[in-house]
Design a protein around this motif. Sequence first.
Motif, PDB file in Angstrom:
ATOM      1  N   ILE A 151       0.641  -1.020  -0.112  1.00  0.00           N
ATOM      2  CA  ILE A 151       0.311   0.303  -0.393  1.00  0.00           C
ATOM      3  C   ILE A 151       0.722   1.461  -0.052  1.00  0.00           C
ATOM      4  CG2 ILE A 151      -1.772   1.123   1.412  1.00  0.00           C
ATOM      5  CD1 ILE A 151      -2.493  -1.987   2.690  1.00  0.00           C
ATOM      6  N   MET A 152       0.863   2.461  -0.820  1.00  0.00           N
ATOM      7  CA  MET A 152       1.619   3.158  -1.157  1.00  0.00           C
ATOM      8  C   MET A 152       0.404   4.490  -1.181  1.00  0.00           C
ATOM      9  SD  MET A 152       3.991   1.760  -4.062  1.00  0.00           S
ATOM     10  CE  MET A 152       2.519   0.289  -4.337  1.00  0.00           C
ATOM     11  N   GLY A 153       1.357   5.788  -0.967  1.00  0.00           N
ATOM     12  CA  GLY A 153      -0.190   6.944  -1.002  1.00  0.00           C
ATOM     13  C   GLY A 153      -1.144   6.964  -1.653  1.00  0.00           C
ATOM     14  N   ASN A 154      -0.391   6.395  -3.260  1.00  0.00           N
ATOM     15  CA  ASN A 154      -1.433   7.257  -4.190  1.00  0.00           C
ATOM     16  C   ASN A 154      -2.164   5.147  -4.944  1.00  0.00           C
ATOM     17  OD1 ASN A 154       0.860   6.292  -5.962  1.00  0.00           O
ATOM     18  ND2 ASN A 154       1.071   7.910  -7.618  1.00  0.00           N
ATOM     19  N   HIS A 155      -1.152   4.228  -4.907  1.00  0.00           N
ATOM     20  CA  HIS A 155      -2.125   2.803  -5.121  1.00  0.00           C
ATOM     21  C   HIS A 155      -1.906   2.202  -4.719  1.00  0.00           C
ATOM     22  CE1 HIS A 155       2.261   3.044  -6.687  1.00  0.00           C
ATOM     23  NE2 HIS A 155       1.847   1.686  -7.372  1.00  0.00           N
ATOM     24  N   ILE A 156      -2.286   0.961  -4.906  1.00  0.00           N
ATOM     25  CA  ILE A 156      -2.581  -0.313  -3.963  1.00  0.00           C
ATOM     26  C   ILE A 156      -1.800  -1.611  -5.115  1.00  0.00           C
ATOM     27  CG2 ILE A 156      -3.432  -1.536  -2.390  1.00  0.00           C
ATOM     28  CD1 ILE A 156      -5.623   0.644  -2.627  1.00  0.00           C
ATOM     29  N   HIS A 157      -1.259  -2.242  -4.408  1.00  0.00           N
ATOM     30  CA  HIS A 157      -0.709  -4.138  -5.395  1.00  0.00           C
ATOM     31  C   HIS A 157      -1.357  -4.859  -4.399  1.00  0.00           C
ATOM     32  CE1 HIS A 157       1.804  -2.943  -8.357  1.00  0.00           C
ATOM     33  NE2 HIS A 157       2.227  -1.503  -7.636  1.00  0.00           N
ATOM     34  N   LEU A 158      -2.549  -5.537  -5.278  1.00  0.00           N
ATOM     35  CA  LEU A 158      -2.713  -6.924  -3.911  1.00  0.00           C
ATOM     36  C   LEU A 158      -2.656  -8.157  -4.687  1.00  0.00           C
ATOM     37  CD1 LEU A 158      -6.699  -5.612  -3.392  1.00  0.00           C
ATOM     38  CD2 LEU A 158      -4.015  -6.170  -1.686  1.00  0.00           C
ATOM     39  N   LEU A 159      -2.307  -9.289  -3.993  1.00  0.00           N
ATOM     40  CA  LEU A 159      -1.961 -10.314  -4.677  1.00  0.00           C
ATOM     41  C   LEU A 159      -2.433 -11.743  -3.641  1.00  0.00           C
ATOM     42  CD1 LEU A 159      -0.069 -12.501  -6.350  1.00  0.00           C
ATOM     43  CD2 LEU A 159       1.717 -12.589  -4.885  1.00  0.00           C
ATOM     44  N   LEU A 160      -3.456 -12.114  -4.969  1.00  0.00           N
ATOM     45  CA  LEU A 160      -4.508 -13.306  -4.244  1.00  0.00           C
ATOM     46  C   LEU A 160      -5.373 -13.958  -4.667  1.00  0.00           C
ATOM     47  CD1 LEU A 160      -7.718 -11.740  -5.057  1.00  0.00           C
ATOM     48  CD2 LEU A 160      -7.194  -9.443  -3.438  1.00  0.00           C
ATOM     49  N   ARG A 161      -5.699 -14.985  -4.301  1.00  0.00           N
ATOM     50  CA  ARG A 161      -6.389 -16.188  -4.897  1.00  0.00           C
ATOM     51  C   ARG A 161      -8.200 -16.108  -4.572  1.00  0.00           C
ATOM     52  NH1 ARG A 161      -4.762 -21.646  -6.822  1.00  0.00           N
ATOM     53  NH2 ARG A 161      -2.182 -20.599  -6.109  1.00  0.00           N
ATOM     54  N   GLU A 162      -8.936 -16.085  -5.360  1.00  0.00           N
ATOM     55  CA  GLU A 162     -10.476 -15.580  -5.464  1.00  0.00           C
ATOM     56  C   GLU A 162     -10.653 -17.353  -4.820  1.00  0.00           C
ATOM     57  OE1 GLU A 162     -12.005 -15.907  -9.286  1.00  0.00           O
ATOM     58  OE2 GLU A 162     -12.002 -13.230  -9.377  1.00  0.00           O
ATOM     59  N   GLY A 163     -11.943 -16.539  -3.501  1.00  0.00           N
ATOM     60  CA  GLY A 163     -12.103 -17.416  -2.792  1.00  0.00           C
ATOM     61  C   GLY A 163     -13.612 -18.120  -3.349  1.00  0.00           C
ATOM     62  N   LYS A 164     -15.021 -18.192  -2.446  1.00  0.00           N
ATOM     63  CA  LYS A 164     -15.946 -19.057  -2.817  1.00  0.00           C
ATOM     64  C   LYS A 164     -16.826 -17.992  -3.606  1.00  0.00           C
ATOM     65  CE  LYS A 164     -18.252 -17.001   1.156  1.00  0.00           C
ATOM     66  NZ  LYS A 164     -19.127 -17.356   2.286  1.00  0.00           N
ATOM     67  N   GLU A 165     -16.890 -16.418  -3.812  1.00  0.00           N
ATOM     68  CA  GLU A 165     -16.900 -15.513  -4.839  1.00  0.00           C
ATOM     69  C   GLU A 165     -15.572 -15.306  -5.572  1.00  0.00           C
ATOM     70  OE1 GLU A 165     -19.908 -12.604  -3.649  1.00  0.00           O
ATOM     71  OE2 GLU A 165     -18.751 -13.083  -1.735  1.00  0.00           O
ATOM     72  N   SER A 166     -16.118 -15.528  -7.068  1.00  0.00           N
ATOM     73  CA  SER A 166     -15.018 -14.161  -7.635  1.00  0.00           C
ATOM     74  C   SER A 166     -15.036 -13.072  -7.242  1.00  0.00           C
ATOM     75  CB  SER A 166     -15.028 -14.405  -9.749  1.00  0.00           C
ATOM     76  OG  SER A 166     -16.890 -13.738  -9.590  1.00  0.00           O
ATOM     77  N   LEU A 167     -13.516 -12.099  -7.721  1.00  0.00           N
ATOM     78  CA  LEU A 167     -13.949 -11.015  -7.384  1.00  0.00           C
ATOM     79  C   LEU A 167     -14.969 -10.050  -8.035  1.00  0.00           C
ATOM     80  CD1 LEU A 167     -10.051 -10.732  -7.010  1.00  0.00           C
ATOM     81  CD2 LEU A 167     -11.370 -10.951  -5.039  1.00  0.00           C
TER      82      LEU A 167
END
Length: 81
Positions: free
Chosen positions: A40-56
């Motif tokens: 998390i930076m001041g002006n943007h966010i990176h997320l590394l994840l795998r979908e669970g029971k609901e798609s994103l």
Amino acid sequence: MVRKIDRQNIFEDDEDYIKFIKTIQKNKEKSEFELYGYYIMGNHIHLLLREGKESLLELFATEKEIAKKELKKHMNQINKR
């Protein structure tokens, strides 16, 4: 990755970061996605994840109106500073 238009800051202080992390935690419990990392930076966010029971897409579709209201409220608070 999430970024605001013109690379403006999304987060102004520690309270903003904490609120965002709590939002991620709430949605993680709801959809059971796996969060491998984030940056998390001041002006943007990176997320590394795998979908669970609901798609994103489903998760964001169901949360879309709430998110719009929260984002609008957050942006109004920033603009008043």
